[in-house]
Design a protein around this motif. Sequence first.
Motif, PDB file in Angstrom:
ATOM      1  N   PHE A  13     -29.811 -21.596 -14.609  1.00  0.00           N
ATOM      2  CA  PHE A  13     -29.236 -21.611 -13.260  1.00  0.00           C
ATOM      3  C   PHE A  13     -27.999 -20.721 -13.191  1.00  0.00           C
ATOM      4  O   PHE A  13     -27.856 -19.887 -12.286  1.00  0.00           O
ATOM      5  CB  PHE A  13     -28.888 -23.050 -12.877  1.00  0.00           C
ATOM      6  N   LEU A  14     -27.099 -20.863 -14.168  1.00  0.00           N
ATOM      7  CA  LEU A  14     -25.877 -20.054 -14.182  1.00  0.00           C
ATOM      8  C   LEU A  14     -26.196 -18.575 -14.394  1.00  0.00           C
ATOM      9  O   LEU A  14     -25.548 -17.704 -13.802  1.00  0.00           O
ATOM     10  CB  LEU A  14     -24.923 -20.563 -15.259  1.00  0.00           C
ATOM     11  N   GLU A 299     -20.990 -25.754 -19.367  1.00  0.00           N
ATOM     12  CA  GLU A 299     -20.470 -24.390 -19.317  1.00  0.00           C
ATOM     13  C   GLU A 299     -19.363 -24.263 -18.273  1.00  0.00           C
ATOM     14  O   GLU A 299     -18.374 -23.542 -18.489  1.00  0.00           O
ATOM     15  CB  GLU A 299     -21.598 -23.398 -18.994  1.00  0.00           C
ATOM     16  N   LEU A 300     -19.497 -24.978 -17.166  1.00  0.00           N
ATOM     17  CA  LEU A 300     -18.459 -24.939 -16.133  1.00  0.00           C
ATOM     18  C   LEU A 300     -17.226 -25.727 -16.564  1.00  0.00           C
ATOM     19  O   LEU A 300     -16.099 -25.364 -16.216  1.00  0.00           O
ATOM     20  CB  LEU A 300     -19.012 -25.494 -14.813  1.00  0.00           C
ATOM     21  N   TYR A 305     -11.231 -25.655 -18.190  1.00  0.00           N
ATOM     22  CA  TYR A 305     -10.174 -26.228 -19.012  1.00  0.00           C
ATOM     23  C   TYR A 305      -9.847 -25.318 -20.197  1.00  0.00           C
ATOM     24  O   TYR A 305     -10.653 -24.470 -20.592  1.00  0.00           O
ATOM     25  CB  TYR A 305     -10.585 -27.620 -19.508  1.00  0.00           C
ATOM     26  N   LYS A 306      -8.658 -25.497 -20.757  1.00  0.00           N
ATOM     27  CA  LYS A 306      -8.183 -24.638 -21.841  1.00  0.00           C
ATOM     28  C   LYS A 306      -8.058 -25.421 -23.147  1.00  0.00           C
ATOM     29  O   LYS A 306      -7.907 -26.640 -23.156  1.00  0.00           O
ATOM     30  CB  LYS A 306      -6.808 -24.052 -21.475  1.00  0.00           C
ATOM     31  N   HIS A 307      -8.115 -24.669 -24.258  1.00  0.00           N
ATOM     32  CA  HIS A 307      -7.843 -25.193 -25.598  1.00  0.00           C
ATOM     33  C   HIS A 307      -8.726 -26.386 -25.956  1.00  0.00           C
ATOM     34  O   HIS A 307      -8.268 -27.365 -26.540  1.00  0.00           O
ATOM     35  CB  HIS A 307      -6.362 -25.585 -25.729  1.00  0.00           C
ATOM     36  N   LEU A 308     -10.003 -26.299 -25.599  1.00  0.00           N
ATOM     37  CA  LEU A 308     -10.933 -27.366 -25.937  1.00  0.00           C
ATOM     38  C   LEU A 308     -11.410 -27.211 -27.379  1.00  0.00           C
ATOM     39  O   LEU A 308     -11.380 -26.117 -27.945  1.00  0.00           O
ATOM     40  CB  LEU A 308     -12.137 -27.346 -24.992  1.00  0.00           C
ATOM     41  N   THR A 309     -11.876 -28.296 -27.962  1.00  0.00           N
ATOM     42  CA  THR A 309     -12.518 -28.281 -29.277  1.00  0.00           C
ATOM     43  C   THR A 309     -13.933 -28.802 -29.089  1.00  0.00           C
ATOM     44  O   THR A 309     -14.125 -29.952 -28.678  1.00  0.00           O
ATOM     45  CB  THR A 309     -11.764 -29.156 -30.288  1.00  0.00           C
ATOM     46  N   VAL A 310     -14.916 -27.951 -29.359  1.00  0.00           N
ATOM     47  CA  VAL A 310     -16.322 -28.286 -29.098  1.00  0.00           C
ATOM     48  C   VAL A 310     -17.070 -28.351 -30.422  1.00  0.00           C
ATOM     49  O   VAL A 310     -17.075 -27.393 -31.194  1.00  0.00           O
ATOM     50  CB  VAL A 310     -16.971 -27.237 -28.160  1.00  0.00           C
ATOM     51  N   ILE A 319     -22.019 -21.700 -28.725  1.00  0.00           N
ATOM     52  CA  ILE A 319     -21.878 -20.253 -28.535  1.00  0.00           C
ATOM     53  C   ILE A 319     -21.058 -19.979 -27.286  1.00  0.00           C
ATOM     54  O   ILE A 319     -20.102 -19.182 -27.304  1.00  0.00           O
ATOM     55  CB  ILE A 319     -23.254 -19.576 -28.418  1.00  0.00           C
ATOM     56  N   TYR A 320     -21.404 -20.632 -26.179  1.00  0.00           N
ATOM     57  CA  TYR A 320     -20.716 -20.371 -24.916  1.00  0.00           C
ATOM     58  C   TYR A 320     -19.252 -20.808 -24.977  1.00  0.00           C
ATOM     59  O   TYR A 320     -18.371 -20.117 -24.463  1.00  0.00           O
ATOM     60  CB  TYR A 320     -21.455 -21.063 -23.766  1.00  0.00           C
ATOM     61  N   ALA A 321     -19.004 -21.941 -25.620  1.00  0.00           N
ATOM     62  CA  ALA A 321     -17.617 -22.388 -25.775  1.00  0.00           C
ATOM     63  C   ALA A 321     -16.820 -21.366 -26.583  1.00  0.00           C
ATOM     64  O   ALA A 321     -15.675 -21.043 -26.251  1.00  0.00           O
ATOM     65  CB  ALA A 321     -17.577 -23.753 -26.460  1.00  0.00           C
TER      66      ALA A 321
END
Length: 358
Positions: A13-14, A299-300, A305-310, A319-321
């Motif tokens: 979709f994106l 993905e949205l 948001y910033k500085h996330l840990t995935v 990959i997207y993160a």
Amino acid sequence: MKHLFTIHSHITFLAAMGTIVYENIATEEVILITGSGYKPKLSAAFKGKVVKAHDSLEASYSLLDKIKNWNYTQSVHRYINQLIGTDDFRAYVDTMTVFNRYLVMHPKCQQFHIIEEGIVNYADYDDFRLWTADLRQFQWQWKGFGDSKQMLNACIRLLRGRSLRLLAMPIHPNLYTLHKGVNAYCFSDFAFQYTPKSQKQILNWNALTTYVNLEPSDYKDGSWFWIGDALCKSYGISMAHYESAMAQWVEKINPNKEARVIYVKFRGSESKEEKDLTLQYLSQYHFTIVMIPAHEIMELVFLQYKHLTVCGIASSLLIYAHLIGHATYSIYQYIPDEYGVSLNKSYSNMSKKVGFIS
């Protein structure tokens, strides 16, 4: 000129929305064909049509409708003709499913392109067996009564008008971008690695929200996430190896067992044992677990948001993160290298090039 997009997931979709913005396509001429029950979150700025995929409609046919539409080829062509009327169209497909093969070969299809579908577009598909991965379901072999259903389905496919030549077309989308004039619309240069650069169109992450309805969420900058996927199921990774990998991973990322909140999203295809082991080790290392709703478009979230840990195994969301700029961790590096060439080519080489495994 109509523009037909086939989508079945958040990333397709994106990718469709990114392609529309990239090519400056008037949304009034866009038709989104949605499969797997997917419901896109569109903003009021989108003026195109959203329709259910042919196979989704076929699944709800009455007995009379099934008889009328027994010839699959004719049924698909009627479906496409109803969508486009007298117009020509361009097709943008995610994977080359049987329906999408009919779509790109339709007499009114002037051109077709490939949009990003996920991790399949990042894998190292240089092995012939991977290009023919889906053909095993069309083999004419009788080894016993266990093959009866497969043989019956193969016969039904042919009786319904699907030719052997059409069924022999590869399902993996990467191959088609080796042909001149077929573009790959993707989110990084790491995708479609054998596609000529002139045919690789890199989409802008920040343009995705033009036609997407953004819903408020309660996450914060610096949040932690666990993203599940189908790796264990797809490659038969033992739960003993999975548990060992989880144990090593949590010890590395949180050796002091600091209290943290972690948002968890399972893909849905994981076994109950895999889910239980994941939650068990996260809890043992003092992670407070909050489950993420299935409809959340991660993905949205990564964009907002910033500085996330995935964290996870080998989901394309890692990959997207990583591409968006967040820290990513995977337990993949702790899984023994004994699950065959397919796993190695699909993930090991890719992870080294993309660099999403920390």
